[in-house]
Design a protein around this motif. Structure first.
Motif, PDB file in Angstrom:
ATOM      1  N   ASP A  55       0.820  -1.218   0.000  1.00 12.04           N
ATOM      2  CA  ASP A  55       0.000   0.000   0.000  1.00 12.04           C
ATOM      3  C   ASP A  55       0.848   1.259   0.000  1.00 12.04           C
ATOM      4  OD1 ASP A  55      -2.274  -1.461  -0.081  1.00 12.04           O
ATOM      5  OD2 ASP A  55      -2.756  -1.283   2.048  1.00 12.04           O
ATOM      6  N   ALA A  56       2.037   1.190   0.592  1.00 12.18           N
ATOM      7  CA  ALA A  56       2.892   2.375   0.663  1.00 12.18           C
ATOM      8  C   ALA A  56       3.542   2.701  -0.668  1.00 12.18           C
ATOM      9  CB  ALA A  56       3.970   2.161   1.729  1.00 12.18           C
ATOM     10  N   MET A  57       3.580   1.739  -1.588  1.00 17.85           N
ATOM     11  CA  MET A  57       4.281   1.925  -2.856  1.00 17.85           C
ATOM     12  C   MET A  57       3.368   1.823  -4.070  1.00 17.85           C
ATOM     13  SD  MET A  57       7.502   2.381  -2.261  1.00 17.85           S
ATOM     14  CE  MET A  57       8.561   2.329  -0.824  1.00 17.85           C
ATOM     15  N   ALA A  58       2.123   1.415  -3.864  1.00 19.82           N
ATOM     16  CA  ALA A  58       1.265   0.998  -4.973  1.00 19.82           C
ATOM     17  C   ALA A  58       1.026   2.075  -6.012  1.00 19.82           C
ATOM     18  CB  ALA A  58      -0.066   0.495  -4.417  1.00 19.82           C
ATOM     19  N   ALA A  59       0.480   3.195  -5.607  1.00 18.53           N
ATOM     20  CA  ALA A  59       0.013   4.182  -6.584  1.00 18.53           C
ATOM     21  C   ALA A  59       1.152   4.976  -7.199  1.00 18.53           C
ATOM     22  CB  ALA A  59      -0.993   5.118  -5.925  1.00 18.53           C
ATOM     23  N   GLN A  60       2.102   5.416  -6.373  1.00 21.05           N
ATOM     24  CA  GLN A  60       3.188   6.267  -6.863  1.00 21.05           C
ATOM     25  C   GLN A  60       4.530   5.738  -6.372  1.00 21.05           C
ATOM     26  OE1 GLN A  60       2.000  10.207  -5.508  1.00 21.05           O
ATOM     27  NE2 GLN A  60       1.045  10.639  -7.477  1.00 21.05           N
ATOM     28  N   PRO A  61       5.040   4.684  -7.009  1.00 20.00           N
ATOM     29  CA  PRO A  61       6.352   4.165  -6.600  1.00 20.00           C
ATOM     30  C   PRO A  61       7.442   5.169  -6.924  1.00 20.00           C
ATOM     31  CG  PRO A  61       5.600   3.112  -8.622  1.00 20.00           C
ATOM     32  CD  PRO A  61       4.447   3.934  -8.117  1.00 20.00           C
ATOM     33  N   PRO A  62       8.505   5.211  -6.120  1.00 18.68           N
ATOM     34  CA  PRO A  62       9.597   6.145  -6.398  1.00 18.68           C
ATOM     35  C   PRO A  62      10.177   5.914  -7.791  1.00 18.68           C
ATOM     36  CG  PRO A  62       9.846   5.126  -4.233  1.00 18.68           C
ATOM     37  CD  PRO A  62       8.747   4.395  -4.931  1.00 18.68           C
ATOM     38  N   ARG A  68      11.014  -3.889  -3.036  1.00 16.24           N
ATOM     39  CA  ARG A  68      10.520  -5.242  -2.774  1.00 16.24           C
ATOM     40  C   ARG A  68       9.335  -5.085  -1.826  1.00 16.24           C
ATOM     41  NH1 ARG A  68      12.401  -9.276   0.976  1.00 16.24           N
ATOM     42  NH2 ARG A  68      11.747 -11.353   0.319  1.00 16.24           N
ATOM     43  N   VAL A  69       8.188  -5.655  -2.230  1.00 13.42           N
ATOM     44  CA  VAL A  69       6.952  -5.410  -1.496  1.00 13.42           C
ATOM     45  C   VAL A  69       6.286  -6.720  -1.096  1.00 13.42           C
ATOM     46  CG1 VAL A  69       6.573  -3.209  -2.680  1.00 13.42           C
ATOM     47  CG2 VAL A  69       5.545  -5.301  -3.598  1.00 13.42           C
ATOM     48  N   ARG A  70       5.358  -6.589  -0.168  1.00 12.65           N
ATOM     49  CA  ARG A  70       4.533  -7.707   0.297  1.00 12.65           C
ATOM     50  C   ARG A  70       3.078  -7.300   0.135  1.00 12.65           C
ATOM     51  NH1 ARG A  70       6.585  -7.748   4.636  1.00 12.65           N
ATOM     52  NH2 ARG A  70       5.140  -6.416   5.794  1.00 12.65           N
ATOM     53  N   VAL A  71       2.268  -8.173  -0.485  1.00 14.37           N
ATOM     54  CA  VAL A  71       0.877  -7.835  -0.749  1.00 14.37           C
ATOM     55  C   VAL A  71       0.002  -9.055  -0.510  1.00 14.37           C
ATOM     56  CG1 VAL A  71       1.153  -8.364  -3.208  1.00 14.37           C
ATOM     57  CG2 VAL A  71      -0.720  -6.874  -2.467  1.00 14.37           C
ATOM     58  N   GLN A  72      -1.199  -8.814   0.003  1.00 14.88           N
ATOM     59  CA  GLN A  72      -2.143  -9.892   0.289  1.00 14.88           C
ATOM     60  C   GLN A  72      -3.378  -9.726  -0.579  1.00 14.88           C
ATOM     61  OE1 GLN A  72      -3.923 -10.135   4.324  1.00 14.88           O
ATOM     62  NE2 GLN A  72      -3.140 -12.238   4.398  1.00 14.88           N
ATOM     63  N   PHE A 183      -2.534  -1.571 -11.779  1.00 16.60           N
ATOM     64  CA  PHE A 183      -1.434  -0.765 -11.260  1.00 16.60           C
ATOM     65  C   PHE A 183      -0.389  -0.602 -12.356  1.00 16.60           C
ATOM     66  CE2 PHE A 183      -3.283  -2.294  -7.258  1.00 16.60           C
ATOM     67  CZ  PHE A 183      -3.326  -1.093  -6.546  1.00 16.60           C
ATOM     68  N   SER A 184       0.396   0.458 -12.246  1.00 22.72           N
ATOM     69  CA  SER A 184       1.295   0.844 -13.337  1.00 22.72           C
ATOM     70  C   SER A 184       2.539  -0.029 -13.450  1.00 22.72           C
ATOM     71  CB  SER A 184       1.733   2.301 -13.151  1.00 22.72           C
ATOM     72  OG  SER A 184       2.417   2.459 -11.914  1.00 22.72           O
ATOM     73  N   ARG A 185       2.776  -0.872 -12.457  1.00 26.48           N
ATOM     74  CA  ARG A 185       3.919  -1.778 -12.505  1.00 26.48           C
ATOM     75  C   ARG A 185       3.453  -3.213 -12.302  1.00 26.48           C
ATOM     76  NH1 ARG A 185       9.058   0.879  -9.213  1.00 26.48           N
ATOM     77  NH2 ARG A 185       9.209   2.830 -10.405  1.00 26.48           N
ATOM     78  N   VAL A 186       4.380  -4.149 -12.463  1.00 25.26           N
ATOM     79  CA  VAL A 186       4.074  -5.563 -12.235  1.00 25.26           C
ATOM     80  C   VAL A 186       4.858  -6.040 -11.027  1.00 25.26           C
ATOM     81  CG1 VAL A 186       3.606  -5.967 -14.668  1.00 25.26           C
ATOM     82  CG2 VAL A 186       5.897  -6.394 -13.775  1.00 25.26           C
ATOM     83  N   LEU A 187       4.366  -7.101 -10.402  1.00 20.96           N
ATOM     84  CA  LEU A 187       5.051  -7.718  -9.271  1.00 20.96           C
ATOM     85  C   LEU A 187       5.793  -8.950  -9.768  1.00 20.96           C
ATOM     86  CD1 LEU A 187       5.554  -7.796  -6.186  1.00 20.96           C
ATOM     87  CD2 LEU A 187       3.566  -9.333  -6.036  1.00 20.96           C
ATOM     88  N   VAL A 188       7.114  -8.919  -9.653  1.00 18.47           N
ATOM     89  CA  VAL A 188       7.955 -10.056 -10.040  1.00 18.47           C
ATOM     90  C   VAL A 188       8.244 -10.853  -8.777  1.00 18.47           C
ATOM     91  CG1 VAL A 188      10.148 -10.755 -11.040  1.00 18.47           C
ATOM     92  CG2 VAL A 188       8.945  -8.782 -11.955  1.00 18.47           C
ATOM     93  N   LEU A 189       7.702 -12.058  -8.690  1.00 17.56           N
ATOM     94  CA  LEU A 189       7.774 -12.833  -7.454  1.00 17.56           C
ATOM     95  C   LEU A 189       9.201 -13.239  -7.116  1.00 17.56           C
ATOM     96  CD1 LEU A 189       4.672 -15.201  -7.670  1.00 17.56           C
ATOM     97  CD2 LEU A 189       4.893 -13.017  -6.477  1.00 17.56           C
ATOM     98  N   ASP A 190       9.444 -13.343  -5.806  1.00 14.37           N
ATOM     99  CA  ASP A 190      10.739 -13.828  -5.327  1.00 14.37           C
ATOM    100  C   ASP A 190      10.965 -15.267  -5.799  1.00 14.37           C
ATOM    101  OD1 ASP A 190      11.129 -11.469  -3.997  1.00 14.37           O
ATOM    102  OD2 ASP A 190      10.583 -12.254  -2.019  1.00 14.37           O
ATOM    103  N   ALA A 191      12.232 -15.611  -5.920  1.00 17.17           N
ATOM    104  CA  ALA A 191      12.583 -16.994  -6.262  1.00 17.17           C
ATOM    105  C   ALA A 191      12.086 -17.947  -5.179  1.00 17.17           C
ATOM    106  CB  ALA A 191      14.089 -17.123  -6.427  1.00 17.17           C
TER     107      ALA A 191
END
Length: 243
Positions: A55-62, A68-72, A183-191
């Protein structure tokens, strides 16, 4: 006695202007190479950084930062997209993307599950089933891979069955296909050693990597030197022949 005859003012002006332009372009290419190398270092560091709340990075990532984020939330398990024929260790295959609905959010997040090698046919590889239960995901929140050249129009709109396949990834087209906002970016999952997906990711700078910027810089500096050499050759005094 000088070896260079007096040049016309306009030839000096053109030569100086050309040299300055070539040198400026060469320096710009070197700066671009350094900038992209810094992006790659930041991306590599992100893979081992502590996970932050999505939530802290979702809308306007730096800008130029890949947190690296965690989302449910939960997957839309019947809506799978395959990016056709990316390369891992010279193997052709597909990169698998699935829309994910974060909890308490009105947008979908496209998740990169990873790479699956091809099966030697024109059919997509067998995809393991996804759970529709609530999931907690962790990975790098980064821009989508480059589009490349879009030949043949929107391939997703022409397909009626799932999974859908395309040779490029366009978030706007996927949003239109899902009739939802992304959302404007994609989430690339951890290995994950337990997953069948290959998850070795990097930023897609293949169209213009740092090494290519440096090669172009060398070319521009060579043009600057060539301009000076040509100027000197054209204004060299010729020896008079004794009659």
């Amino acid at each position: 006695m000088g070896v260079i005859r007096r040049p016309a003012w306009w030839s000096v002006l053109l030569t100086v202007a050309g040299v300055l332009v070539f040198v400026r372009l060469g320096v710009w290419q070197l700066h671009r190479a350094d900038y992209k190398e810094e992006l790659l270092r930041r991306y590599a560091a992100a893979a081992s950084a502590p996970a932050q709340a999505f939530d802290a990075m979702a809308a306007q990532p730096p800008v130029d930062v890949y947190p690296r984020v965690r989302v449910q939330g939960h997957y839309l398990i019947d809506r799978v997209y395959l990016l056709d024929n990316p390369k891992h260790d010279s193997m052709g295959g597909v990169e698998v993307y699935v829309p994910f609905q974060p909890m308490h959010r009105d947008r979908l997040l496209l998740v990169d599950l990873g790479f699956l090698p091809g099966n030697g046919t024109d059919k997509p590889p067998q995809l393991p089933p996804l759970s529709s239960d609530v999931q907690t995901l962790q990975g790098v929140y980064q821009p989508a891979p480059g589009k490349g050249i879009e030949l043949g129009g929107n391939a997703l709109a022409q397909q009626a069955q799932w999974p859908k396949t395309s040779i490029y990834l366009d978030l706007d087209q996927i949003a239109a296909d899902l009739h939802a906002r992304l959302f404007s970016r994609v989430l690339v999952l951890d290995a994950d050693p337990a997953a069948i997906y290959v998850r070795v990711h990097t930023l897609d700078l293949s169209s213009m990597p740092p090494a290519r910027h440096r090669a172009y810089a060398y070319q521009w500096f060579t043009f600057a030197i060539a301009a000076v050499v040509i100027f000197l050759v054209l204004h060299r005094k010729r020896k008079r022949r004794l009659g």
